[in-house]
Design a protein around this motif. Sequence first.
Motif, PDB file in Angstrom:
ATOM      1  N   PRO B  78     -11.762 -22.724 -12.898  1.00  0.00           N
ATOM      2  CA  PRO B  78     -10.874 -22.811 -11.722  1.00  0.00           C
ATOM      3  C   PRO B  78     -10.658 -24.243 -11.229  1.00  0.00           C
ATOM      4  CG  PRO B  78     -12.567 -21.133 -11.397  1.00  0.00           C
ATOM      5  CD  PRO B  78     -12.948 -21.902 -12.626  1.00  0.00           C
ATOM      6  N   HIS B  79     -11.670 -25.095 -11.409  1.00  0.00           N
ATOM      7  CA  HIS B  79     -11.528 -26.482 -10.955  1.00  0.00           C
ATOM      8  C   HIS B  79     -10.499 -27.209 -11.809  1.00  0.00           C
ATOM      9  CE1 HIS B  79     -12.691 -30.070  -8.839  1.00  0.00           C
ATOM     10  NE2 HIS B  79     -12.968 -30.699  -9.966  1.00  0.00           N
ATOM     11  N   GLY B  80     -10.401 -26.812 -13.071  1.00  0.00           N
ATOM     12  CA  GLY B  80      -9.274 -27.258 -13.886  1.00  0.00           C
ATOM     13  C   GLY B  80      -9.466 -28.486 -14.729  1.00  0.00           C
ATOM     14  N   ARG B  81     -10.597 -29.164 -14.606  1.00  0.00           N
ATOM     15  CA  ARG B  81     -10.784 -30.373 -15.421  1.00  0.00           C
ATOM     16  C   ARG B  81     -11.379 -29.984 -16.773  1.00  0.00           C
ATOM     17  NH1 ARG B  81      -9.971 -35.043 -13.411  1.00  0.00           N
ATOM     18  NH2 ARG B  81     -11.573 -36.087 -14.647  1.00  0.00           N
ATOM     19  N   ARG B  82     -10.552 -29.273 -17.530  1.00  0.00           N
ATOM     20  CA  ARG B  82     -11.008 -28.723 -18.814  1.00  0.00           C
ATOM     21  C   ARG B  82      -9.805 -28.601 -19.737  1.00  0.00           C
ATOM     22  NH1 ARG B  82     -12.092 -22.780 -20.406  1.00  0.00           N
ATOM     23  NH2 ARG B  82     -13.560 -22.922 -22.129  1.00  0.00           N
ATOM     24  N   HIS B  83     -10.053 -28.747 -21.030  1.00  0.00           N
ATOM     25  CA  HIS B  83      -9.028 -28.544 -22.049  1.00  0.00           C
ATOM     26  C   HIS B  83      -9.640 -27.659 -23.125  1.00  0.00           C
ATOM     27  CE1 HIS B  83      -5.859 -30.595 -24.944  1.00  0.00           C
ATOM     28  NE2 HIS B  83      -5.886 -29.280 -25.079  1.00  0.00           N
ATOM     29  N   VAL B  84      -9.129 -26.431 -23.246  1.00  0.00           N
ATOM     30  CA  VAL B  84      -9.666 -25.497 -24.229  1.00  0.00           C
ATOM     31  C   VAL B  84      -8.742 -25.475 -25.443  1.00  0.00           C
ATOM     32  CG1 VAL B  84      -8.482 -23.441 -23.324  1.00  0.00           C
ATOM     33  CG2 VAL B  84     -10.623 -23.162 -24.544  1.00  0.00           C
ATOM     34  N   VAL B  85      -9.338 -25.343 -26.617  1.00  0.00           N
ATOM     35  CA  VAL B  85      -8.569 -25.087 -27.836  1.00  0.00           C
ATOM     36  C   VAL B  85      -9.024 -23.725 -28.357  1.00  0.00           C
ATOM     37  CG1 VAL B  85      -7.896 -25.895 -30.124  1.00  0.00           C
ATOM     38  CG2 VAL B  85      -8.497 -27.552 -28.347  1.00  0.00           C
ATOM     39  N   MET B  86      -8.150 -22.738 -28.185  1.00  0.00           N
ATOM     40  CA  MET B  86      -8.485 -21.374 -28.606  1.00  0.00           C
ATOM     41  C   MET B  86      -7.800 -21.051 -29.928  1.00  0.00           C
ATOM     42  SD  MET B  86      -8.331 -18.937 -25.208  1.00  0.00           S
ATOM     43  CE  MET B  86      -6.828 -19.596 -24.521  1.00  0.00           C
ATOM     44  N   GLY B  87      -8.255 -19.967 -30.539  1.00  0.00           N
ATOM     45  CA  GLY B  87      -7.543 -19.390 -31.669  1.00  0.00           C
ATOM     46  C   GLY B  87      -6.469 -18.452 -31.168  1.00  0.00           C
ATOM     47  N   ALA B  88      -5.714 -17.868 -32.085  1.00  0.00           N
ATOM     48  CA  ALA B  88      -4.683 -16.904 -31.709  1.00  0.00           C
ATOM     49  C   ALA B  88      -4.417 -15.987 -32.896  1.00  0.00           C
ATOM     50  CB  ALA B  88      -3.394 -17.621 -31.313  1.00  0.00           C
ATOM     51  N   SER B  89      -4.528 -14.692 -32.673  1.00  0.00           N
ATOM     52  CA  SER B  89      -4.123 -13.753 -33.726  1.00  0.00           C
ATOM     53  C   SER B  89      -2.612 -13.652 -33.778  1.00  0.00           C
ATOM     54  CB  SER B  89      -4.732 -12.380 -33.469  1.00  0.00           C
ATOM     55  OG  SER B  89      -6.132 -12.480 -33.468  1.00  0.00           O
ATOM     56  N   GLN B  90      -1.979 -13.780 -32.618  1.00  0.00           N
ATOM     57  CA  GLN B  90      -0.513 -13.843 -32.527  1.00  0.00           C
ATOM     58  C   GLN B  90      -0.130 -14.892 -31.492  1.00  0.00           C
ATOM     59  OE1 GLN B  90       0.267  -9.771 -31.227  1.00  0.00           O
ATOM     60  NE2 GLN B  90       0.995  -9.218 -33.285  1.00  0.00           N
ATOM     61  N   ILE B  91       1.041 -15.520 -31.723  1.00  0.00           N
ATOM     62  CA  ILE B  91       1.610 -16.424 -30.718  1.00  0.00           C
ATOM     63  C   ILE B  91       3.122 -16.306 -30.813  1.00  0.00           C
ATOM     64  CG2 ILE B  91       1.696 -18.467 -32.237  1.00  0.00           C
ATOM     65  CD1 ILE B  91       0.598 -20.025 -29.671  1.00  0.00           C
TER      66      ILE B  91
END
Lengths: 287, 240
Positions: B78-91
Motif C-alpha cells: 500500500p505504501h507503494g515504494r515497490r516494483h514487482v515483476v510477476m508472471g502471467a498465464s494470460q495478458i
Amino acid sequence: MTDKRMTADEVAAEISDGMTIGIGGWGSRRKPMALVRALLRTPVKDLTVVSYGGPDVGLLCAAGKVARVVFGFVTLDSVPLDPWFGRAREAGQIAVTEYDEGMFCAALSAAAQRLPFLPTRAGLGSDVPRFSPELRTVRSPYDDEEELLAVPALNVDVSLVHLNRVDSRGNAQYLGPDPYFDDLFCLAAKKSFVSAEKVVATADLTAAGPVQTLLLNRGMVDGVVEAPRGAHFTTAVPDYGRDERFQRHYVACAKDLDRWPGFVDRFLSGDERTYLSEVDRFELEAA
Amino acid sequence: MNVSRAEIVVGALAELFRGDGPIVASPIGFLPTLGARLARLTFEPDLLLSDGEAYLVDVDGEIEGWQPYRKMLEVIVPHGRRHVVMGASQIDRWGNQNISAIGDHARPAKQLLGVRGAPGNTANHRTSYWIPRHSKRAFVDAVDVVSGVGYDNAAKAGLRFHDVYRVVTNLGVFDFATPSHSMRAVSLHPGVTAEEVAAATSFELDCSGASVTPEPTAEQLRLIREVLDPKSLRDKEVPA
C-alpha cells in the motif's frame, strides 16, 4: 491457572458441519497439519475453509469436507499447484471466495478489530468484485472522495494454528523468520486452538527467543496441543524445513487417482503416531 | 562476443529497474531475480532486494531488513515504494493479466494459483511482467480472469497509483505508452522479426517503432556469467 492442554482429536471434535474454519500458516509453511489430519479422521463436512492455502486445503478437499474456500492462492510453494484443490475446482465440487492476498489480510483484521469492514485499494478494477458481487465500495468522506473497496470482516468459528513453542496456558511463540497471520486468525475466531512442536514452561518461552516472538497470548487461545512434527510436511523452521520428498510423493499420489487410496491407507487412516512412523519408514525406504 | 538470447533477456529485465532508486524490487522467478540483482550490481545500487520470503538482502545475501508477509501486505504494497515483476498465464493488449484460472471461474478448465497479490500490486505500485514463452495462448484478446489490472479497468476503477510498466518476453520488450494505453513493442531482441511477434500474439501489436534490444555491457555479461549464474540456468528458461 487454566491448563488448556488437549489432544488433536479433542480439537477436531470442536468443529461441526457447516462451520467456517481459519487455518494459519501460508502455502506450504507452518500449517497445523496434525490438527488437519485429526479433522480428516472425523465425519465433519460442509466446511468453509479460510486459508492462505496450501496442502491443508488440498487434503480437506480430497476428503470431501469442503463446501467453500476463501483464499488468495493455494500453492505448495516448491510445487506451484495443489492437485486436489485443482481437481475440486475443475469438477465444480466447491464454491470459492477469491480475494487478493492483501484483501484477505484486511478481512481478517476487520474481524479482529470487530469492524464491519476495512477500506483498501486491493481488488478494485480486478475480477475479484465481479466474482463476489456482495462486495461493496466505500467513498472517502474527506476532500479526496476516493472510492475504495470495503472488505467485509471475515469472521471465523474456529481457527487452527501451529507454532514452535507454547506453554500449557496458550502463550505461544514462533521461532522462524515469519509469524504469517496466525495472530489475526486467532483474533478473528470465536475459538482458537494452537498446536506446537513443544509445550514448555512459561519461563522457557523468553529463554528460547526474544520477547517479540511471543505472537499469541493466552487470552487468544482456547486449547493447546503438543504436536511434535505437527506441521509436517510443511516447514516449521527452525525446528525443521519442508519435507520436499514427502510433498512430492503427496503430489504424485494426488495426481493419480489409482495411487491416492494407497496414500490414504498408509498415511491418513491411522492416528498421528501411525502417520509419523509411516513418514519415518517412507524416509528410510527413499534413502 | 556471442551474446545468448537469455543474456539479452536478463539485461532487459535489469533495465526494468532503471531509475527506481531505494524501493523494494520483488522479482518473481529466476530470470527476473537475475535481472534485479544485475541492476543492483550495476546501475541501481540502492535497490532493495527481497529474498522472496521474510528478508531484505544485499546482493551477497547479507540480511539488511525484515519484511514478513504481513508487513508486505499491510505496509510495503500500500505504501507503494515497490516494483514487482510477476508472471502471467494470460495478458491482453491493455495489460490485464491472469494467474488465477483458465475458463469459467465458477468451474475452471484449469485452476491456476488464484489472483494472489496481483490485484493489490497493480492497484498500488509499478508492475512489470515476465513471460518466457511469447505465444497466442499467453497474449490473448481477453484474459479469463482479471488478476492484475490493465489500463482500461484501472481507468474505470479510478486507480490513481496504477502503473503497468513493461512486459518482457523471449521475443522482446513491450510497454503501454500509446495514447490509448494499448501494448506496443519497445524493442525486439536481436534476430526477432515483427512477423514473428505478430504470429505469436492474438491481438494487433504495433512493432513499427521498435528498436533492437541492447546487449548487456561487457561488465554486465561478466557478472551474469561469472557471478550471478555461473551454471547458466538461464538457458533452461530461455533456450538459445
